[in-house]
Scaffold this motif. Structure first.
Motif, mmCIF file in Angstrom:
data_model
loop_
_atom_site.group_PDB
_atom_site.id
_atom_site.type_symbol
_atom_site.label_atom_id
_atom_site.label_comp_id
_atom_site.label_asym_id
_atom_site.label_seq_id
_atom_site.Cartn_x
_atom_site.Cartn_y
_atom_site.Cartn_z
ATOM 1 N N GLN A 89 -3.037 8.593 2.010
ATOM 2 C CA GLN A 89 -3.782 7.335 2.114
ATOM 3 C C GLN A 89 -3.557 6.751 3.504
ATOM 4 O OE1 GLN A 89 -1.881 5.174 -1.044
ATOM 5 N NE2 GLN A 89 -0.223 4.444 0.259
ATOM 6 N N ARG A 90 -4.551 5.992 3.962
ATOM 7 C CA ARG A 90 -4.421 5.307 5.254
ATOM 8 C C ARG A 90 -3.510 4.106 5.093
ATOM 9 N NH1 ARG A 90 -10.247 5.316 8.284
ATOM 10 N NH2 ARG A 90 -10.755 7.493 7.848
ATOM 11 N N VAL A 91 -2.755 3.804 6.147
ATOM 12 C CA VAL A 91 -1.844 2.655 6.070
ATOM 13 C C VAL A 91 -2.589 1.335 6.244
ATOM 14 C CG1 VAL A 91 0.145 4.002 6.828
ATOM 15 C CG2 VAL A 91 -1.153 2.696 8.509
ATOM 16 N N ALA A 92 -3.789 1.379 6.828
ATOM 17 C CA ALA A 92 -4.599 0.169 7.017
ATOM 18 C C ALA A 92 -6.055 0.588 7.163
ATOM 19 C CB ALA A 92 -4.154 -0.594 8.263
ATOM 20 N N PRO A 93 -6.987 -0.274 6.746
ATOM 21 C CA PRO A 93 -8.411 0.059 6.903
ATOM 22 C C PRO A 93 -8.743 0.339 8.370
ATOM 23 C CG PRO A 93 -8.131 -1.903 5.560
ATOM 24 C CD PRO A 93 -6.778 -1.575 6.130
ATOM 25 N N GLY A 94 -9.480 1.397 8.604
ATOM 26 C CA GLY A 94 -9.909 1.738 9.959
ATOM 27 C C GLY A 94 -8.877 2.514 10.755
ATOM 28 N N ALA A 95 -7.625 2.481 10.333
ATOM 29 C CA ALA A 95 -6.567 3.195 11.055
ATOM 30 C C ALA A 95 -6.543 4.652 10.598
ATOM 31 C CB ALA A 95 -5.212 2.552 10.785
ATOM 32 N N HIS A 96 -6.181 5.529 11.484
ATOM 33 C CA HIS A 96 -6.053 6.940 11.136
ATOM 34 C C HIS A 96 -4.576 7.331 11.132
ATOM 35 C CE1 HIS A 96 -10.297 7.869 10.890
ATOM 36 N NE2 HIS A 96 -10.449 7.046 11.908
ATOM 37 N N VAL A 97 -3.812 6.523 10.413
ATOM 38 C CA VAL A 97 -2.390 6.754 10.195
ATOM 39 C C VAL A 97 -2.236 6.941 8.696
ATOM 40 C CG1 VAL A 97 -0.070 5.810 10.435
ATOM 41 C CG2 VAL A 97 -1.810 5.298 12.173
ATOM 42 N N TYR A 98 -1.614 8.049 8.295
ATOM 43 C CA TYR A 98 -1.597 8.440 6.886
ATOM 44 C C TYR A 98 -0.179 8.628 6.357
ATOM 45 C CZ TYR A 98 -6.405 9.678 8.083
ATOM 46 O OH TYR A 98 -7.698 9.646 8.522
ATOM 47 N N VAL A 99 -0.001 8.221 5.100
ATOM 48 C CA VAL A 99 1.225 8.493 4.350
ATOM 49 C C VAL A 99 0.825 9.190 3.059
ATOM 50 C CG1 VAL A 99 2.518 6.545 5.323
ATOM 51 C CG2 VAL A 99 1.205 6.222 3.221
ATOM 52 N N ARG A 100 1.798 9.799 2.397
ATOM 53 C CA ARG A 100 1.506 10.430 1.104
ATOM 54 C C ARG A 100 0.988 9.370 0.144
ATOM 55 N NH1 ARG A 100 6.462 12.294 2.565
ATOM 56 N NH2 ARG A 100 6.469 14.413 3.361
ATOM 57 N N ARG A 101 -0.012 9.746 -0.657
ATOM 58 C CA ARG A 101 -0.618 8.823 -1.617
ATOM 59 C C ARG A 101 0.470 8.205 -2.501
ATOM 60 N NH1 ARG A 101 -5.551 8.433 -1.767
ATOM 61 N NH2 ARG A 101 -6.065 10.580 -1.256
ATOM 62 N N GLY A 102 0.415 6.874 -2.623
ATOM 63 C CA GLY A 102 1.357 6.136 -3.452
ATOM 64 C C GLY A 102 2.626 5.700 -2.739
ATOM 65 N N GLU A 103 2.833 6.159 -1.509
ATOM 66 C CA GLU A 103 4.030 5.769 -0.766
ATOM 67 C C GLU A 103 3.720 4.614 0.187
ATOM 68 O OE1 GLU A 103 6.067 8.901 1.230
ATOM 69 O OE2 GLU A 103 6.246 10.122 -0.577
ATOM 70 N N PRO A 104 4.654 3.703 0.367
ATOM 71 C CA PRO A 104 4.432 2.625 1.342
ATOM 72 C C PRO A 104 4.575 3.174 2.759
ATOM 73 C CG PRO A 104 6.646 2.471 0.450
ATOM 74 C CD PRO A 104 5.951 3.585 -0.295
ATOM 75 N N PRO A 105 3.889 2.562 3.711
ATOM 76 C CA PRO A 105 4.052 3.025 5.091
ATOM 77 C C PRO A 105 5.446 2.685 5.606
ATOM 78 C CG PRO A 105 2.613 1.108 5.008
ATOM 79 C CD PRO A 105 2.932 1.479 3.597
ATOM 80 N N PRO A 106 6.031 3.575 6.392
ATOM 81 C CA PRO A 106 7.327 3.256 6.992
ATOM 82 C C PRO A 106 7.142 2.180 8.065
ATOM 83 C CG PRO A 106 6.517 5.320 7.868
ATOM 84 C CD PRO A 106 5.544 4.887 6.804
ATOM 85 N N PRO A 107 8.175 1.426 8.360
ATOM 86 C CA PRO A 107 8.035 0.386 9.385
ATOM 87 C C PRO A 107 7.899 0.989 10.785
ATOM 88 C CG PRO A 107 10.306 0.534 8.653
ATOM 89 C CD PRO A 107 9.515 1.470 7.791
ATOM 90 N N PHE A 108 6.949 0.461 11.548
ATOM 91 C CA PHE A 108 6.812 0.810 12.956
ATOM 92 C C PHE A 108 6.027 -0.303 13.623
ATOM 93 C CE2 PHE A 108 3.060 2.587 10.977
ATOM 94 C CZ PHE A 108 2.044 2.367 11.887
ATOM 95 N N GLY A 109 6.371 -0.612 14.862
ATOM 96 C CA GLY A 109 5.698 -1.684 15.585
ATOM 97 C C GLY A 109 5.019 -1.220 16.854
ATOM 98 N N ASP A 110 5.389 -0.050 17.324
ATOM 99 C CA ASP A 110 4.790 0.448 18.563
ATOM 100 C C ASP A 110 4.688 1.965 18.495
ATOM 101 O OD1 ASP A 110 7.327 1.544 19.249
ATOM 102 O OD2 ASP A 110 7.891 -0.268 20.329
ATOM 103 N N ILE A 111 4.146 2.554 19.534
ATOM 104 C CA ILE A 111 3.882 3.988 19.543
ATOM 105 C C ILE A 111 5.175 4.803 19.505
ATOM 106 C CG2 ILE A 111 3.715 4.195 22.070
ATOM 107 C CD1 ILE A 111 1.481 6.036 19.564
ATOM 108 N N VAL A 112 6.232 4.342 20.132
ATOM 109 C CA VAL A 112 7.501 5.074 20.118
ATOM 110 C C VAL A 112 8.042 5.143 18.691
ATOM 111 C CG1 VAL A 112 9.899 5.050 20.934
ATOM 112 C CG2 VAL A 112 8.040 4.505 22.512
ATOM 113 N N GLN A 113 8.024 4.013 17.992
ATOM 114 C CA GLN A 113 8.483 3.992 16.607
ATOM 115 C C GLN A 113 7.574 4.832 15.711
ATOM 116 O OE1 GLN A 113 8.647 -0.169 15.649
ATOM 117 N NE2 GLN A 113 10.331 -0.569 17.052
ATOM 118 N N MET A 114 6.272 4.771 15.973
ATOM 119 C CA MET A 114 5.320 5.562 15.195
ATOM 120 C C MET A 114 5.610 7.056 15.351
ATOM 121 S SD MET A 114 1.219 5.979 15.675
ATOM 122 C CE MET A 114 0.607 4.622 14.700
#
Length: 185
Positions: A89-114
């Motif tokens: 699933q996408r972590v936010a609408p329009g974003a192309h960042v994905y986590v396994r379905r049903g899992e919350p996104p891990p915390p990240f604030g910038d590209i290095v953390q991502m």
């Protein structure tokens, strides 16, 4: 990504120059900093919240998939978005960042953390090819996705801005972007 705030005007030979202060922030923070008056102008990657902002497109570039090294998708040829999204699933609408379905996104604030979260196998993401070109890490694998959308970069500033420095920044950014577009000398 960063935002900038104009500072005091220099004197002498650089009288026309306007110094800037770069504010380092996460990509999700930029629109809020602009609206709050904490930044005057920002280079942003779409999609982003444009409410209360003026925006001028700059450039587009291909995106590639960032995966942790050894990920099963890294071995596949002819990847498509449907492959990337399968079981995710996408972590936010329009974003192309994905986590396994049903899992919350891990915390990240910038590209290095991502990128660190991707290395740890907590998510995968489509990112501009320029990020891949500047981020060689043994823990990351970059893969082409045949139908991936392009990344669209823009310059944004508050709608109520009357700053000549902001207007100059926007004009220079669009001029430089146009001069670097494919097919220009």
């Amino acid at each position: 990504m960063g935002c900038s705030r104009t500072c005091s005007r220099p004197t002498g030979a650089e009288a026309e120059a306007v110094p800037i202060e770069v504010l380092f922030c996460g990509w999700r923070e930029q629109p809020g900093l602009l609206r709050a008056g904490e930044a005057d102008v920002a280079i942003v990657v779409e999609p982003f919240d444009t409410e209360g902002l003026d925006v001028e497109p700059l450039t587009r570039e291909p995106q590639v998939l960032a995966l942790p090294t050894g990920h099963p998708l890294a071995e596949r040829q002819g990847l498509r978005l449907a492959d990337v999204e399968a079981g995710r699933q996408r972590v936010a609408p329009g974003a192309h960042v994905y986590v396994r379905r049903g899992e919350p996104p891990p915390p990240f604030g910038d590209i290095v953390q991502m990128l660190r979260q991707i290395e740890l196998g907590r998510m995968i993401a489509l990112l501009p090819v320029s990020v891949a070109e500047r981020t060689a890490r043994p823990q990351l694998t970059w893969c082409r996705v045949d139908d991936a959308p392009e990344a669209a970069f823009a310059v944004a500033w508050p709608q109520n801005s009357r700053s000549r420095a902001v207007a100059t920044f926007v004009r220079v950014a669009t001029t430089v972007s146009a001069s670097r577009a494919p097919g220009t000398a």
